[in-house]
Motif scaffolding. Structure first.
Motif, PDB file in Angstrom:
ATOM      1  N   UNK A  80       0.837  -1.201   0.000  1.00  0.00           N
ATOM      2  CA  UNK A  80       0.000   0.000   0.000  1.00  0.00           C
ATOM      3  C   UNK A  80       0.873   1.252   0.000  1.00  0.00           C
ATOM      4  N   UNK A  81       0.548   2.185  -0.891  1.00  0.00           N
ATOM      5  CA  UNK A  81       1.151   3.516  -0.866  1.00  0.00           C
ATOM      6  C   UNK A  81       0.034   4.510  -0.582  1.00  0.00           C
ATOM      7  N   UNK A  82       0.276   5.414   0.351  1.00  0.00           N
ATOM      8  CA  UNK A  82      -0.728   6.412   0.707  1.00  0.00           C
ATOM      9  C   UNK A  82      -0.244   7.813   0.377  1.00  0.00           C
ATOM     10  N   UNK A  83      -1.194   8.625  -0.100  1.00  0.00           N
ATOM     11  CA  UNK A  83      -0.913  10.014  -0.433  1.00  0.00           C
ATOM     12  C   UNK A  83      -1.212  10.890   0.779  1.00  0.00           C
ATOM     13  N   UNK A  84      -0.219  11.638   1.205  1.00  0.00           N
ATOM     14  CA  UNK A  84      -0.325  12.516   2.378  1.00  0.00           C
ATOM     15  C   UNK A  84       0.023  13.943   1.942  1.00  0.00           C
ATOM     16  N   UNK A  85      -0.723  14.446   0.948  1.00  0.00           N
ATOM     17  CA  UNK A  85      -0.399  15.742   0.349  1.00  0.00           C
ATOM     18  C   UNK A  85      -0.483  16.894   1.349  1.00  0.00           C
ATOM     19  N   UNK A  86      -1.388  16.797   2.310  1.00  0.00           N
ATOM     20  CA  UNK A  86      -1.513  17.879   3.301  1.00  0.00           C
ATOM     21  C   UNK A  86      -0.606  17.646   4.519  1.00  0.00           C
ATOM     22  N   UNK A  87       0.184  16.569   4.464  1.00  0.00           N
ATOM     23  CA  UNK A  87       1.144  16.202   5.522  1.00  0.00           C
ATOM     24  C   UNK A  87       0.489  15.962   6.895  1.00  0.00           C
ATOM     25  N   UNK A  88      -0.810  15.639   6.878  1.00  0.00           N
ATOM     26  CA  UNK A  88      -1.529  15.378   8.138  1.00  0.00           C
ATOM     27  C   UNK A  88      -0.979  14.146   8.854  1.00  0.00           C
ATOM     28  N   UNK A  89      -0.719  13.079   8.088  1.00  0.00           N
ATOM     29  CA  UNK A  89      -0.243  11.832   8.702  1.00  0.00           C
ATOM     30  C   UNK A  89       1.198  12.021   9.187  1.00  0.00           C
TER      31      UNK A  89
END
Length: 151
Positions: free
Chosen positions: A90-99
């Protein structure tokens, strides 16, 4: 407030490579997890790291663990990256850097690059190892060693 060894992974949601909603609740507390944060798709270090996780993915699966990669790249970028290098995890997108902020991942290279940190959590979601190093391929043996100790 950065997560430390002994802390539980808090719930988070994101989009995966296919634009589907990912909810950590479906994984945390179900199986051991290797969650690794990396700076950018298709860069030399990140590609080497992803391919090393790919090459050892069956070893992680055999030990009952799931591997999840997270960066601020878009789902589209992840989809191309995963397809190009046949990444099975799994690759996850964290564009808002929340994670990244939730975990407290520090920036690397004097704050110029997003940090490269791997977290290993046991089946209950408790963090048992944190490895913070810009040495991309060093993360895989460290994570595998930590998972083996859980079994």
């Amino acid at each position: 407030m950065a997560l430390k060894v002994g802390d539980k992974i808090t719930n988070f949601t994101a989009k995966d490579t296919h634009g589907n909603d990912f909810d950590s609740q479906n994984f945390v507390g179900q199986k051991a997890l290797v969650i690794y944060f990396y700076p950018k798709d298709n860069t030399p270090g990140c590609t080497a790291q992803a391919c090393s996780f790919r090459d050892q993915y069956e070893d992680f699966k055999d030990l009952g663990a799931e591997v999840i990669g997270i960066s601020s790249d878009s789902e589209n970028s992840h989809e191309k990256f995963a397809s190009k290098y046949k990444l099975p995890f799994i690759l996850l997108s964290d564009q808002d850097k929340k994670i990244r902020n939730l975990f407290g991942v520090p920036s690397g290279m004097f704050g110029l690059l997003p940090g490269r940190v791997t977290y290993v959590a046991d089946k209950s979601g408790k963090i048992v190892m944190i490895f913070d190093s810009m040495m991309a391929t060093k993360h895989i043996p460290k994570a595998l060693e930590a998972i083996k100790k859980l079994v």
